[in-house]
Every structure is written in C-alpha cells, then in structure tokens.
Design a protein around this motif. Structure first.
Motif, PDB file in Angstrom:
ATOM      1  N   ASP A 102      81.350 -25.329 123.206  1.00 44.13           N
ATOM      2  CA  ASP A 102      82.200 -26.492 123.449  1.00 44.13           C
ATOM      3  C   ASP A 102      82.319 -27.324 122.181  1.00 44.13           C
ATOM      4  OD1 ASP A 102      82.550 -25.890 126.153  1.00 44.13           O
ATOM      5  OD2 ASP A 102      80.639 -26.839 126.670  1.00 44.13           O
ATOM      6  N   PRO A 103      83.539 -27.562 121.708  1.00 49.62           N
ATOM      7  CA  PRO A 103      83.699 -28.386 120.511  1.00 49.62           C
ATOM      8  C   PRO A 103      83.332 -29.843 120.807  1.00 49.62           C
ATOM      9  CG  PRO A 103      85.829 -27.878 121.469  1.00 49.62           C
ATOM     10  CD  PRO A 103      84.808 -27.106 122.252  1.00 49.62           C
ATOM     11  N   VAL A 126      92.025 -36.641 121.974  1.00 48.66           N
ATOM     12  CA  VAL A 126      90.885 -36.864 121.081  1.00 48.66           C
ATOM     13  C   VAL A 126      91.119 -36.164 119.746  1.00 48.66           C
ATOM     14  CG1 VAL A 126      88.414 -36.457 120.745  1.00 48.66           C
ATOM     15  CG2 VAL A 126      89.258 -37.214 122.976  1.00 48.66           C
ATOM     16  N   MET A 127      91.654 -34.942 119.790  1.00 48.43           N
ATOM     17  CA  MET A 127      91.899 -34.188 118.560  1.00 48.43           C
ATOM     18  C   MET A 127      92.964 -34.836 117.691  1.00 48.43           C
ATOM     19  SD  MET A 127      91.574 -30.299 119.998  1.00 48.43           S
ATOM     20  CE  MET A 127      91.728 -29.489 118.415  1.00 48.43           C
ATOM     21  N   ARG A 128      93.918 -35.541 118.299  1.00 51.92           N
ATOM     22  CA  ARG A 128      94.925 -36.251 117.510  1.00 51.92           C
ATOM     23  C   ARG A 128      94.323 -37.490 116.849  1.00 51.92           C
ATOM     24  NH1 ARG A 128      97.969 -34.971 122.008  1.00 51.92           N
ATOM     25  NH2 ARG A 128      97.726 -37.080 122.839  1.00 51.92           N
ATOM     26  N   GLU A 129      93.300 -38.066 117.463  1.00 52.79           N
ATOM     27  CA  GLU A 129      92.684 -39.293 116.958  1.00 52.79           C
ATOM     28  C   GLU A 129      91.597 -39.015 115.921  1.00 52.79           C
ATOM     29  OE1 GLU A 129      90.182 -42.975 118.878  1.00 52.79           O
ATOM     30  OE2 GLU A 129      91.622 -41.930 120.148  1.00 52.79           O
ATOM     31  N   PHE A 176      80.875 -33.446 110.866  1.00 54.53           N
ATOM     32  CA  PHE A 176      81.131 -34.878 110.867  1.00 54.53           C
ATOM     33  C   PHE A 176      82.597 -35.063 111.225  1.00 54.53           C
ATOM     34  CE2 PHE A 176      77.585 -34.277 108.024  1.00 54.53           C
ATOM     35  CZ  PHE A 176      76.726 -35.299 108.385  1.00 54.53           C
ATOM     36  N   LEU A 177      82.874 -35.891 112.232  1.00 54.83           N
ATOM     37  CA  LEU A 177      84.237 -36.206 112.616  1.00 54.83           C
ATOM     38  C   LEU A 177      84.496 -37.677 112.329  1.00 54.83           C
ATOM     39  CD1 LEU A 177      83.737 -33.550 114.277  1.00 54.83           C
ATOM     40  CD2 LEU A 177      85.394 -34.457 115.884  1.00 54.83           C
ATOM     41  N   ILE A 178      85.739 -37.985 112.002  1.00 55.45           N
ATOM     42  CA  ILE A 178      86.114 -39.349 111.687  1.00 55.45           C
ATOM     43  C   ILE A 178      87.530 -39.594 112.200  1.00 55.45           C
ATOM     44  CG2 ILE A 178      87.019 -38.762 109.388  1.00 55.45           C
ATOM     45  CD1 ILE A 178      85.760 -41.434 108.391  1.00 55.45           C
ATOM     46  N   ARG A 179      87.796 -40.824 112.612  1.00 51.68           N
ATOM     47  CA  ARG A 179      89.160 -41.174 113.025  1.00 51.68           C
ATOM     48  C   ARG A 179      90.064 -41.168 111.802  1.00 51.68           C
ATOM     49  NH1 ARG A 179      86.583 -44.840 116.954  1.00 51.68           N
ATOM     50  NH2 ARG A 179      87.412 -44.254 118.986  1.00 51.68           N
ATOM     51  N   HIS A 180      91.320 -40.804 112.014  1.00 46.82           N
ATOM     52  CA  HIS A 180      92.280 -40.753 110.912  1.00 46.82           C
ATOM     53  C   HIS A 180      92.377 -42.098 110.189  1.00 46.82           C
ATOM     54  CE1 HIS A 180      93.962 -36.725 111.553  1.00 46.82           C
ATOM     55  NE2 HIS A 180      93.764 -36.951 112.838  1.00 46.82           N
ATOM     56  N   ASP A 181      92.457 -43.191 110.949  1.00 47.22           N
ATOM     57  CA  ASP A 181      92.602 -44.505 110.301  1.00 47.22           C
ATOM     58  C   ASP A 181      91.339 -44.900 109.536  1.00 47.22           C
ATOM     59  OD1 ASP A 181      91.297 -44.809 112.764  1.00 47.22           O
ATOM     60  OD2 ASP A 181      92.052 -46.830 113.076  1.00 47.22           O
ATOM     61  N   ASP A 182      90.157 -44.506 110.019  1.00 47.20           N
ATOM     62  CA  ASP A 182      88.926 -44.785 109.283  1.00 47.20           C
ATOM     63  C   ASP A 182      88.858 -43.959 107.997  1.00 47.20           C
ATOM     64  OD1 ASP A 182      87.961 -46.691 111.069  1.00 47.20           O
ATOM     65  OD2 ASP A 182      86.936 -45.185 112.297  1.00 47.20           O
ATOM     66  N   LEU A 183      89.334 -42.736 108.053  1.00 44.13           N
ATOM     67  CA  LEU A 183      89.381 -41.898 106.854  1.00 44.13           C
ATOM     68  C   LEU A 183      90.321 -42.517 105.818  1.00 44.13           C
ATOM     69  CD1 LEU A 183      88.658 -39.314 105.297  1.00 44.13           C
ATOM     70  CD2 LEU A 183      90.490 -38.153 106.559  1.00 44.13           C
ATOM     71  N   ALA A 184      91.499 -42.936 106.265  1.00 49.06           N
ATOM     72  CA  ALA A 184      92.469 -43.539 105.348  1.00 49.06           C
ATOM     73  C   ALA A 184      91.913 -44.813 104.709  1.00 49.06           C
ATOM     74  CB  ALA A 184      93.772 -43.841 106.084  1.00 49.06           C
ATOM     75  N   PHE A 220      83.032 -33.622 124.283  1.00 50.44           N
ATOM     76  CA  PHE A 220      82.058 -34.664 124.587  1.00 50.44           C
ATOM     77  C   PHE A 220      82.597 -36.062 124.300  1.00 50.44           C
ATOM     78  CE2 PHE A 220      79.701 -30.838 123.332  1.00 50.44           C
ATOM     79  CZ  PHE A 220      79.088 -30.572 124.542  1.00 50.44           C
ATOM     80  N   MET A 221      83.703 -36.129 123.576  1.00 45.26           N
ATOM     81  CA  MET A 221      84.292 -37.412 123.196  1.00 45.26           C
ATOM     82  C   MET A 221      85.407 -37.834 124.142  1.00 45.26           C
ATOM     83  SD  MET A 221      84.390 -36.530 119.151  1.00 45.26           S
ATOM     84  CE  MET A 221      85.086 -38.076 118.608  1.00 45.26           C
ATOM     85  N   MET A 222      85.729 -36.995 125.110  1.00 39.36           N
ATOM     86  CA  MET A 222      86.811 -37.312 126.039  1.00 39.36           C
ATOM     87  C   MET A 222      86.444 -38.525 126.885  1.00 39.36           C
ATOM     88  SD  MET A 222      88.281 -33.592 127.221  1.00 39.36           S
ATOM     89  CE  MET A 222      86.797 -33.028 128.002  1.00 39.36           C
ATOM     90  N   ASP A 223      87.448 -39.211 127.357  1.00 45.65           N
ATOM     91  CA  ASP A 223      87.257 -40.369 128.227  1.00 45.65           C
ATOM     92  C   ASP A 223      86.761 -39.861 129.582  1.00 45.65           C
ATOM     93  OD1 ASP A 223      87.651 -42.455 130.115  1.00 45.65           O
ATOM     94  OD2 ASP A 223      89.232 -43.330 128.880  1.00 45.65           O
ATOM     95  N   ARG A 224      85.510 -40.120 129.874  1.00 44.22           N
ATOM     96  CA  ARG A 224      84.881 -39.617 131.109  1.00 44.22           C
ATOM     97  C   ARG A 224      85.560 -40.171 132.363  1.00 44.22           C
ATOM     98  NH1 ARG A 224      83.328 -35.175 129.664  1.00 44.22           N
ATOM     99  NH2 ARG A 224      82.156 -35.236 127.752  1.00 44.22           N
TER     100      ARG A 224
END
Length: 168
Positions: A89-90, A123-126, A145-153, A94-98
């Motif tokens: 499971d990617p 989640v994958m788009r975010e 390590f995953l990061i939100r697109h806006d945090d990366l920018a 686990f990051m989906m809105d429960r």
C-alpha cells in the motif's frame, strides 16, 4: 544542546552510513499498474480512462522498447519526484481522509471503490514524492519523503512527511 546530534554510546556508525557513490540523472516512464487488469477489478473512473486510451497497448509496447530494463521497485537508487513506488500500500492510502472513506462504506461496493480511488488520487494531486529509496541490504523495505506541492515550491522542507514500508 549545541546543535550536535548525539548518538547512544556504542552506536556503530557503519550501519547508519552508506558508501559514497556517483549521482546521475535518469528518466524512467511508468504506467499505472492497473492498465492490463480485467474491468471486473476496476472502478468506473479507471474503466473510462481505459476507454479514453484506445492505443494503450501500443503505448505500453513503446515504453517497453524505450525502457526495457525499467524497474517498478526501489533498490539502491534514489528517486526524486515522480510517483510513489510501493511494494504494497502506497503512503497515499494512509493519508486519505478517513471520514470520507468511512462515509463511502455505506455505498454499494462499486461506488466504495470509486470513492476510495478518487480520494487516493486527490491525495496524489496534493502530495509529491520528494525522495524515495530502498534501504541498503534489506529486501522490500522502502523509505520515502512526501511533500505538498505548495510546500515544495516555498522550500518548506520541514513540512515533508516520511514513510517506511516493510513487507514482513
């Protein structure tokens, strides 16, 4: 503290450090793993996507021709960006809105699958993988390590999340 890392007495640093190696850039194309699945196992969104790609078999053949040795797992390489590479499971699952997933459980099975698929895609788009790598000398153990697109920018790397994957 003066900002130095403190390790427990007797810690073998050799187990924590990997040998230096050259870095290189590479390009590897990946297609969704469900492209060849039977429609019985797919949600309506995936079925529609398949129908919108009438030349997917040719596309897959071209991909195999251009990248014959591509891998769908992590090894000693470090991947920057792209999509999550996962043995099970990617992290996005686990990051989906429960709450959304819980609400979907009252729906018929097919609609549950659609809701879960769409939530995972949200989640994958975010979020985007910042870095992914296999842990040396361990089979099927991945770190990422995953990061939100806006945090990366905005270079807010302190907001990245880390995930480990174990298959045992």
């Amino acid at each position: 503290m003066d900002g130095e890392d403190v390790l427990p007495a007797g810690t073998d640093l050799g187990r924590l450090l990997a040998p230096e190696h050259e870095m290189y850039a590479g390009l590897q194309a990946e297609l969704p793993d469900w492209l060849d699945d039977s429609e019985d196992w797919l949600c309506d969104t995936q079925i529609q996507l398949l129908r919108d790609m009438p030349h997917r078999k040719e596309m897959s053949a071209l991909l195999d021709q251009l990248w014959p040795e591509r891998k769908s797992w992590l090894s000693k390489d470090v991947f920057v960006g792209g999509y999550t590479i996962s043995a099970q499971d990617p992290p996005e699952t686990f990051m989906m809105d429960r709450e959304r997933i819980q609400q979907a459980r009252s729906l018929p099975r097919a609609e549950q699958m659609v809701a879960q698929y769409e939530e995972q895609r949200r989640v994958m788009r975010e979020w985007v993988p910042l870095a992914q790598f296999g842990v040396p000398d361990e089979a099927y153990v991945n770190a990422r390590f995953l990061i939100r697109h806006d945090d990366l920018a905005a270079r807010r790397f302190d907001r990245a999340l880390s995930f480990c994957e174990f298959t045992e």
